[in-house]
Design a protein around this motif. Sequence first.
Motif, PDB file in Angstrom:
ATOM      1  N   THR A 440      43.391  53.860  59.975  1.00 35.78           N
ATOM      2  CA  THR A 440      44.024  52.721  59.312  1.00 35.78           C
ATOM      3  C   THR A 440      43.095  51.997  58.337  1.00 35.78           C
ATOM      4  OG1 THR A 440      43.418  51.342  61.182  1.00 35.78           O
ATOM      5  CG2 THR A 440      45.629  52.284  61.227  1.00 35.78           C
ATOM      6  N   GLY A 441      41.855  52.479  58.204  1.00 36.10           N
ATOM      7  CA  GLY A 441      40.916  51.827  57.277  1.00 36.10           C
ATOM      8  C   GLY A 441      41.408  51.936  55.832  1.00 36.10           C
ATOM      9  N   ARG A 442      40.918  51.029  55.001  1.00 37.50           N
ATOM     10  CA  ARG A 442      41.307  50.994  53.589  1.00 37.50           C
ATOM     11  C   ARG A 442      40.528  52.060  52.813  1.00 37.50           C
ATOM     12  NH1 ARG A 442      40.539  48.128  49.089  1.00 37.50           N
ATOM     13  NH2 ARG A 442      38.355  47.738  49.595  1.00 37.50           N
ATOM     14  N   ILE A 443      41.090  52.516  51.697  1.00 29.30           N
ATOM     15  CA  ILE A 443      40.339  53.412  50.807  1.00 29.30           C
ATOM     16  C   ILE A 443      40.432  52.886  49.378  1.00 29.30           C
ATOM     17  CG2 ILE A 443      42.302  54.996  50.404  1.00 29.30           C
ATOM     18  CD1 ILE A 443      40.170  57.307  50.354  1.00 29.30           C
ATOM     19  N   GLU A 444      39.302  52.987  48.669  1.00 28.21           N
ATOM     20  CA  GLU A 444      39.321  52.603  47.251  1.00 28.21           C
ATOM     21  C   GLU A 444      38.475  53.632  46.507  1.00 28.21           C
ATOM     22  OE1 GLU A 444      37.651  48.695  46.612  1.00 28.21           O
ATOM     23  OE2 GLU A 444      37.059  49.318  44.575  1.00 28.21           O
ATOM     24  N   PHE A 445      39.064  54.255  45.503  1.00 30.45           N
ATOM     25  CA  PHE A 445      38.316  55.296  44.798  1.00 30.45           C
ATOM     26  C   PHE A 445      37.352  54.676  43.797  1.00 30.45           C
ATOM     27  CE2 PHE A 445      41.676  57.627  46.719  1.00 30.45           C
ATOM     28  CZ  PHE A 445      41.076  58.838  47.053  1.00 30.45           C
ATOM     29  N   LEU A 446      36.096  55.151  43.822  1.00 32.18           N
ATOM     30  CA  LEU A 446      35.080  54.651  42.896  1.00 32.18           C
ATOM     31  C   LEU A 446      34.975  55.565  41.691  1.00 32.18           C
ATOM     32  CD1 LEU A 446      32.080  53.877  45.284  1.00 32.18           C
ATOM     33  CD2 LEU A 446      33.587  52.250  44.127  1.00 32.18           C
ATOM     34  N   TYR A 447      35.151  56.849  41.921  1.00 30.51           N
ATOM     35  CA  TYR A 447      35.007  57.810  40.823  1.00 30.51           C
ATOM     36  C   TYR A 447      35.893  59.025  41.099  1.00 30.51           C
ATOM     37  CZ  TYR A 447      32.828  60.521  37.116  1.00 30.51           C
ATOM     38  OH  TYR A 447      32.621  61.244  35.969  1.00 30.51           O
ATOM     39  N   ALA A 448      36.845  59.256  40.198  1.00 31.78           N
ATOM     40  CA  ALA A 448      37.750  60.414  40.328  1.00 31.78           C
ATOM     41  C   ALA A 448      38.237  60.742  38.923  1.00 31.78           C
ATOM     42  CB  ALA A 448      38.921  60.068  41.241  1.00 31.78           C
ATOM     43  N   GLU A 449      37.288  61.155  38.081  1.00 34.15           N
ATOM     44  CA  GLU A 449      37.625  61.389  36.668  1.00 34.15           C
ATOM     45  C   GLU A 449      38.145  62.803  36.449  1.00 34.15           C
ATOM     46  OE1 GLU A 449      37.525  58.924  34.268  1.00 34.15           O
ATOM     47  OE2 GLU A 449      37.226  57.772  36.124  1.00 34.15           O
ATOM     48  N   LYS A 450      38.838  62.972  35.323  1.00 32.44           N
ATOM     49  CA  LYS A 450      39.442  64.262  34.984  1.00 32.44           C
ATOM     50  C   LYS A 450      38.384  65.360  34.939  1.00 32.44           C
ATOM     51  CE  LYS A 450      43.248  66.256  33.048  1.00 32.44           C
ATOM     52  NZ  LYS A 450      43.954  66.521  34.275  1.00 32.44           N
ATOM     53  N   ASN A 451      38.618  66.451  35.623  1.00 34.07           N
ATOM     54  CA  ASN A 451      37.735  67.629  35.651  1.00 34.07           C
ATOM     55  C   ASN A 451      36.275  67.291  35.924  1.00 34.07           C
ATOM     56  OD1 ASN A 451      39.828  69.426  34.992  1.00 34.07           O
ATOM     57  ND2 ASN A 451      39.665  68.857  32.844  1.00 34.07           N
ATOM     58  N   ALA A 452      36.036  66.237  36.705  1.00 32.14           N
ATOM     59  CA  ALA A 452      34.651  65.802  36.886  1.00 32.14           C
ATOM     60  C   ALA A 452      34.273  65.720  38.362  1.00 32.14           C
ATOM     61  CB  ALA A 452      34.458  64.444  36.218  1.00 32.14           C
ATOM     62  N   TYR A 453      32.981  65.789  38.596  1.00 30.95           N
ATOM     63  CA  TYR A 453      32.408  65.624  39.931  1.00 30.95           C
ATOM     64  C   TYR A 453      31.401  64.491  39.864  1.00 30.95           C
ATOM     65  CZ  TYR A 453      34.722  69.962  41.077  1.00 30.95           C
ATOM     66  OH  TYR A 453      35.680  70.914  41.314  1.00 30.95           O
ATOM     67  N   PRO A 454      31.097  63.803  40.935  1.00 30.14           N
ATOM     68  CA  PRO A 454      31.623  63.954  42.286  1.00 30.14           C
ATOM     69  C   PRO A 454      32.947  63.208  42.430  1.00 30.14           C
ATOM     70  CG  PRO A 454      30.086  62.145  42.275  1.00 30.14           C
ATOM     71  CD  PRO A 454      30.125  62.684  40.859  1.00 30.14           C
ATOM     72  N   LEU A 455      33.469  63.267  43.662  1.00 28.67           N
ATOM     73  CA  LEU A 455      34.583  62.406  44.043  1.00 28.67           C
ATOM     74  C   LEU A 455      33.937  61.334  44.928  1.00 28.67           C
ATOM     75  CD1 LEU A 455      37.695  62.034  44.078  1.00 28.67           C
ATOM     76  CD2 LEU A 455      37.734  63.411  46.151  1.00 28.67           C
ATOM     77  N   ALA A 456      34.224  60.072  44.623  1.00 26.33           N
ATOM     78  CA  ALA A 456      33.574  59.002  45.400  1.00 26.33           C
ATOM     79  C   ALA A 456      34.586  57.946  45.790  1.00 26.33           C
ATOM     80  CB  ALA A 456      32.456  58.381  44.567  1.00 26.33           C
ATOM     81  N   TYR A 457      34.491  57.482  47.033  1.00 27.51           N
ATOM     82  CA  TYR A 457      35.390  56.409  47.472  1.00 27.51           C
ATOM     83  C   TYR A 457      34.741  55.562  48.553  1.00 27.51           C
ATOM     84  CZ  TYR A 457      36.567  60.334  50.639  1.00 27.51           C
ATOM     85  OH  TYR A 457      36.501  61.409  51.485  1.00 27.51           O
ATOM     86  N   ILE A 458      35.310  54.367  48.693  1.00 25.12           N
ATOM     87  CA  ILE A 458      34.830  53.446  49.730  1.00 25.12           C
ATOM     88  C   ILE A 458      35.858  53.412  50.845  1.00 25.12           C
ATOM     89  CG2 ILE A 458      34.440  50.992  50.238  1.00 25.12           C
ATOM     90  CD1 ILE A 458      33.449  50.652  47.423  1.00 25.12           C
ATOM     91  N   ARG A 459      35.396  53.365  52.078  1.00 26.81           N
ATOM     92  CA  ARG A 459      36.293  53.130  53.225  1.00 26.81           C
ATOM     93  C   ARG A 459      35.858  51.839  53.893  1.00 26.81           C
ATOM     94  NH1 ARG A 459      38.962  56.767  56.039  1.00 26.81           N
ATOM     95  NH2 ARG A 459      40.132  54.889  56.501  1.00 26.81           N
ATOM     96  N   GLU A 460      36.819  51.111  54.380  1.00 27.43           N
ATOM     97  CA  GLU A 460      36.501  49.778  54.894  1.00 27.43           C
ATOM     98  C   GLU A 460      37.441  49.380  56.025  1.00 27.43           C
ATOM     99  OE1 GLU A 460      36.886  46.973  51.749  1.00 27.43           O
ATOM    100  OE2 GLU A 460      35.223  45.776  52.521  1.00 27.43           O
TER     101      GLU A 460
END
Length: 516
Positions: A440-460
């Motif tokens: 049930t924790g929250r998620i917020e994406f920090l980085y998820a750009e087109k054709n790009a790496y890394p994938l980054a998100y915060i959980r809280e």
Amino acid sequence: MSNMPEWLRTAVFYQIYPQSFRDANADGVGDFDGIIEKLDYIRGLGCDGIWLNPCFESPFGDAGYDVADYYKTAPRYGTNGDLCRLFDEAHARGMHVLLDLVPGHTSVRHEWFRESCRAERNEYTDRYIWTDSVWTEPDGMACIRGISERDGSCAVNFFSHQPALNYGFYRPDPQKPWQQPTDGEGPKKTLSAMIDVMRYWLSLGCDGFRVDMAGSLVKHDEDGRGTVALWKKVRAFLDREFPDAAMISEWGEPDKSLEGGFHMDFLLHFGPSHYNDLFRCGSPYFCGHGDASEFVRRYTSSLEKTEGRGLICIPSGNHDMDRLARTVTGVQAKIAFLFLLTVPGAPFIYYGDEIGMRYVDGLASVEGGYERTGSRSPMQWGRGKNAGFGNSDAEALYIPLDPDENRPNVEDEEADGDSLLSEVKRQIKLRREHPALSNTGRIEFLYAEKNAYPLAYIRELDGERLTVVLNPSDVDASFEFAAATAEVVYTVGGAPRCGDGRMTVPAMSAAVCRVM
Ligand code: NOJ
């Protein structure tokens, strides 16, 4: 999420396809006793929930999704009593069991259908969707015709041997009286019969249901309003009688399913979710040359639409999709699992995915599996006879084993700290140790750009805040990141570096960090 059963907030599920899991009586097909034998393995992996694919009496033209008797288990798996024993054994280990409810259609062998085929009116005449002449097809739906005494054709839902149960039409055409309204007598009785089925198994100790094709019960219901209204009635029944039962839908549109009262909806490998972009397309993101941005856009929009009402589940796979390991292997599989085990919603691990079980190419279709058959082969427990699945003759196995002599197996992977199995175990433990990573924790994406790496998100959650970074590509990848340091809580393949306003995630690595 106030009406969510408490146990679902932290549950981690394991999907068991019963015919392929463990064959305790050596007849070549898995069974309840086999599952009971392996409960400690599932618990040891860290899972405390089970989704059991249909295990009811059936001619198995669609692997059991063609139910012939909702009240009786298929003898090949064991008796109703054996299934109850499985519930008890699971409960004794702090685990919960979801059965697979198939409310949309039955087998042609179901007694309801046989009665419904009769010319004279009876209790089951309106149980299925019949037109009023064998020459009239049910608008826009495939049908069965020419096998009934009754003059009519019967709509089907999936394969042409699965007649559609009648929950009514959202806007029945007044020129076509065979299209009944959802509050007509026939549709009301169908729903009440299905509620009786649910009541029966919940009373015997099952903990809830994964619901097959939950979004398509009411016909001509493009926006799903009729089907949502129907599930709200089921929700009212559950709130009254079984408030702790978990309801998880195969719907793929969480804004609708959660409104209908489901606790969680699966993202599907078809439909609008872009789930396949991550794991199963020409260039899956987790294979290092893909795009996750469209997936993230859709997922975020679904989360916004459903905020607070329930969960969205991203499964590792299931019996309808290619095996994860058909595309994602090695370190990339470990990184993909870190994603699956650090996103919100209860994780679902399809049996064998935790050891990297492969898709078996070239199999003839078994039990209506067609190309899905390759994802349904017997579980590989060890190096012994039939890979430890059971003691039957190899020819008696209802689906052949992966013939590769290097096929992965539990025994070897348990002995190897660097195996996928050991990795998945550690990751589930990590999830359990950190509230921020829970369902049930929250998620917020920090980085998820087109054709790009890394994938980054915060959980809280509950004051804990963790950052997850995933780079399954073969080059280091960085993104704008203000903090100067990050305490690494968990890594796969190497730790990220912070500096100059960026975080750099090494090639083929992933991490969970606490940012100071
Ligand atoms: C979805 C199930 O997952 C699939 O295996 C089945 O064939 C169809 N529904 C029809 O019930």
